[in-house]
Design an enzyme around this catalytic site. Structure first.
Site, mmCIF file in Angstrom:
data_model
loop_
_atom_site.group_PDB
_atom_site.id
_atom_site.type_symbol
_atom_site.label_atom_id
_atom_site.label_comp_id
_atom_site.label_asym_id
_atom_site.label_seq_id
_atom_site.Cartn_x
_atom_site.Cartn_y
_atom_site.Cartn_z
ATOM 1 C CB SER A 1 -0.878 -0.040 1.260
ATOM 2 O OG SER A 1 -1.681 1.107 1.350
ATOM 3 C CE LYS B 1 -4.707 -0.150 0.114
ATOM 4 N NZ LYS B 1 -5.417 -1.007 1.078
ATOM 5 C CG LEU B 2 -1.071 3.930 -6.840
ATOM 6 C CD1 LEU B 2 -1.168 4.837 -8.075
ATOM 7 C CD2 LEU B 2 0.348 3.968 -6.270
ATOM 8 C CE LYS B 3 -4.167 3.451 2.148
ATOM 9 N NZ LYS B 3 -5.453 2.901 2.634
ATOM 10 C CG ASP C 1 -7.850 2.053 0.276
ATOM 11 O OD1 ASP C 1 -9.015 2.495 0.340
ATOM 12 O OD2 ASP C 1 -7.286 1.472 1.234
ATOM 13 C CG ASN D 1 -8.446 4.742 3.353
ATOM 14 O OD1 ASN D 1 -7.346 4.804 2.806
ATOM 15 N ND2 ASN D 1 -8.813 3.700 4.077
ATOM 16 C CD GLU E 1 -8.824 -1.167 0.143
ATOM 17 O OE1 GLU E 1 -7.856 -1.355 -0.626
ATOM 18 O OE2 GLU E 1 -8.737 -1.297 1.368
ATOM 19 C CG ASP F 1 -10.759 -1.418 4.327
ATOM 20 O OD1 ASP F 1 -11.111 -1.943 5.394
ATOM 21 O OD2 ASP F 1 -9.659 -0.819 4.221
ATOM 22 C CE LYS G 1 -7.560 -2.825 6.130
ATOM 23 N NZ LYS G 1 -7.802 -1.370 6.248
ATOM 24 N N GLY H 1 -4.434 -4.895 5.662
ATOM 25 C CA GLY H 1 -3.493 -4.716 6.765
ATOM 26 C C GLY H 1 -3.761 -3.408 7.481
HETATM 27 O O1 OSB Z 1 -7.491 1.335 4.142
HETATM 28 O O2 OSB Z 1 -6.373 -0.422 3.861
HETATM 29 C C1 OSB Z 1 -6.540 0.641 4.434
HETATM 30 C C2 OSB Z 1 -3.599 1.273 6.756
HETATM 31 C C3 OSB Z 1 -4.245 1.800 7.849
HETATM 32 C C4 OSB Z 1 -5.591 1.979 7.825
HETATM 33 C C5 OSB Z 1 -6.310 1.638 6.676
HETATM 34 C C6 OSB Z 1 -5.673 1.092 5.567
HETATM 35 C C7 OSB Z 1 -4.284 0.944 5.600
HETATM 36 C C8 OSB Z 1 -3.510 0.485 4.456
HETATM 37 C C9 OSB Z 1 -2.163 -0.158 4.733
HETATM 38 O O3 OSB Z 1 -3.838 0.634 3.310
HETATM 39 C C10 OSB Z 1 -2.242 -1.631 4.818
HETATM 40 C C11 OSB Z 1 -0.975 -2.248 5.337
HETATM 41 O O4 OSB Z 1 0.006 -2.295 4.596
HETATM 42 O O5 OSB Z 1 -0.919 -2.677 6.507
HETATM 43 MG MG MG Z 2 -8.570 0.289 2.706
#
Ligand code: OSB
Ligand code: MG
Length: 366
Positions: free
Chosen positions: A133, A159-161, A187, A189, A212, A237, A261, A289
């Site tokens: 990520s 995976k790009l935020k 992702d 969020n 995501e 997620d 998760k 994760g």
């Molecule tokens: O949205 O998947 C998520 C980390 C913290 C909270 C939410 C997310 C994440 C990650 C990192 O994307 C996942 C990892 O490498 O542990």
């Molecule tokens: Mg996520």
């Protein structure tokens, strides 16, 4: 199994680089560890709650409070992992706190029985392919350098935020620089709303594996309206906090892929139920994760080895986040991590390292 006592331990783990998402920037991970002590074995559970309630409503101080005040007193004198969720059922929500308790009990139980997490959960492979990520960066060149580094390390999926203002351009730049063969996903969020559907459809041009959590945590209905407007598959997620949510999301057509998760949904037993449900419906799952230390990572890698986990997970190597892990570090080999095979989690905290990062401990006699 008789639990004699439980230690709540807080550790502060500096990150190798700031990790920025649409909801905030982390520079250090404040982790709550639960250690369950029984006459036969000890077990560890890592709580995935973050310092602030920005990813979900839980946060680490709150998790510690609910564990000491409501969850531990609710455990019967003799309990096994299967009985934990039932005993904790009257307490609403707080799934991250519950997951940490259940995982510690399960670890103690499996260590006593000499069985690994992977074997207990039903792992069908000895190693799992790993994705990474990649946080939001200040500039596209900085992002391209980061992605190049991860691809060099062997990660099989990026995976790009994303967030409004950091979506189409970074995705286009990564595609142009690294080509169409890289497995790529994004992702958000929960950073968008349904009125952004046409903008998000611009991502369709880049052959992404999935998008995501584009919309709000509690918006299964709006995700169901968004999904048919995109060719990029929608993955959820934050929205999925239980097997019931997963069933509702599948029935509504809110997503075609789920990020599982264990911490978010109350533990590894519920994670396995979601895996089984999705497998029966032909919905792909992958293991997410929460910047876990080696303890949480060990359990995630075991889960990711179940047969329905058909996409690479956010199961990166320890050094993605930590210069020094509290266990032997997880290291990628050929883009994969080995599933630990020893009893329980199959890994131990290294006492000297653990002591060095510990900020508080509390012993609770049961
Ligand atoms: O949205 O998947 C998520 C980390 C913290 C909270 C939410 C997310 C994440 C990650 C990192 O994307 C996942 C990892 O490498 O542990
Ligand atoms: Mg996520």
């Amino acid at each position: 199994m008789k639990i004699t006592g439980v230690e709540l331990r807080r550790i502060a783990m500096p990150l190798v680089a700031p990790f920025r998402t649409s909801f905030g920037t982390e520079t250090s991970r404040d982790v709550l560890l639960v250690r369950v002590v029984t006459p036969d074995a000890e077990g560890w559970g890592e709580c995935v709650a973050m310092s602030e309630p920005l990813y979900s409503s839980e946060y680490v101080d709150g998790a510690a409070e609910v564990i000491r005040r409501f969850l531990l007193p609710a455990l019967p004198p003799n309990v096994d992992a299967q009985g934990v969720a039932r005993a904790l059922e009257p307490v609403k929500g707080h799934r991250m706190a519950k997951a940490a308790v259940e995982t510690a009990v399960l670890d103690a139980q499996l260590r006593a029985a000499g069985e690994s997490f992977g074997r207990f959960l039903g792992a069908s492979r000895g190693r799992v392919p790993c994705g990474v990520s990649v946080g939001i960066m200040d500039s596209v060149p900085q992002l391209l350098d980061a992605v190049a580094g991860y691809l060099d390390e062997g990660y099989v999926r990026i995976k790009l935020k994303i967030q409004p203002g950091w979506d189409v351009e970074p995705v286009r730049a990564v595609r142009e620089r690294f080509g169409d063969d890289v497995l790529l996903q994004v992702d958000a969020n929960a950073a968008y709303s349904l009125t952004d559907a046409r903008h998000l459809a611009r991502l369709d041009a880049f052959g992404l594996l999935l998008i995501e959590q584009p919309l709000a945590n509690d918006d299964l209905v709006q995700h169901a309206k968004l999904a048919p407007q995109l060719t990029t598959p929608v993955c959820l997620d934050e929205s999925i906090e239980s097997a019931e949510h997963a069933a509702a999301a599948i029935a509504l057509g809110s997503c075609s892929i789920i990020n599982v998760k264990p911490g978010r949904i109350g533990g590894y037993l519920e994670a396995r139920r979601i895996h089984d449900l999705c497998r029966a419906h032909g919905v792909a799952v992958w293991c997410g994760g929460m910047l876990e230390t080696g303890l949480g990572r060990a359990a995630n890698v075991a889960l990711a080895a179940l047969p329905g986990f058909t996409l690479p997970g956010d199961t990166s190597g320890s050094r993605r986040y930590y210069a020094t892990d509290i266990t032997e570090p997880f290291e990628l080999a050929d883009g994969h991590l080995d599933v630990p095979s020893g009893p329980g989690l199959g890994v131990e905290p290294i006492p000297a390292v653990l002591d060095e990062v510990t900020t508080a401990t509390e012993w609770i006699t049961l």
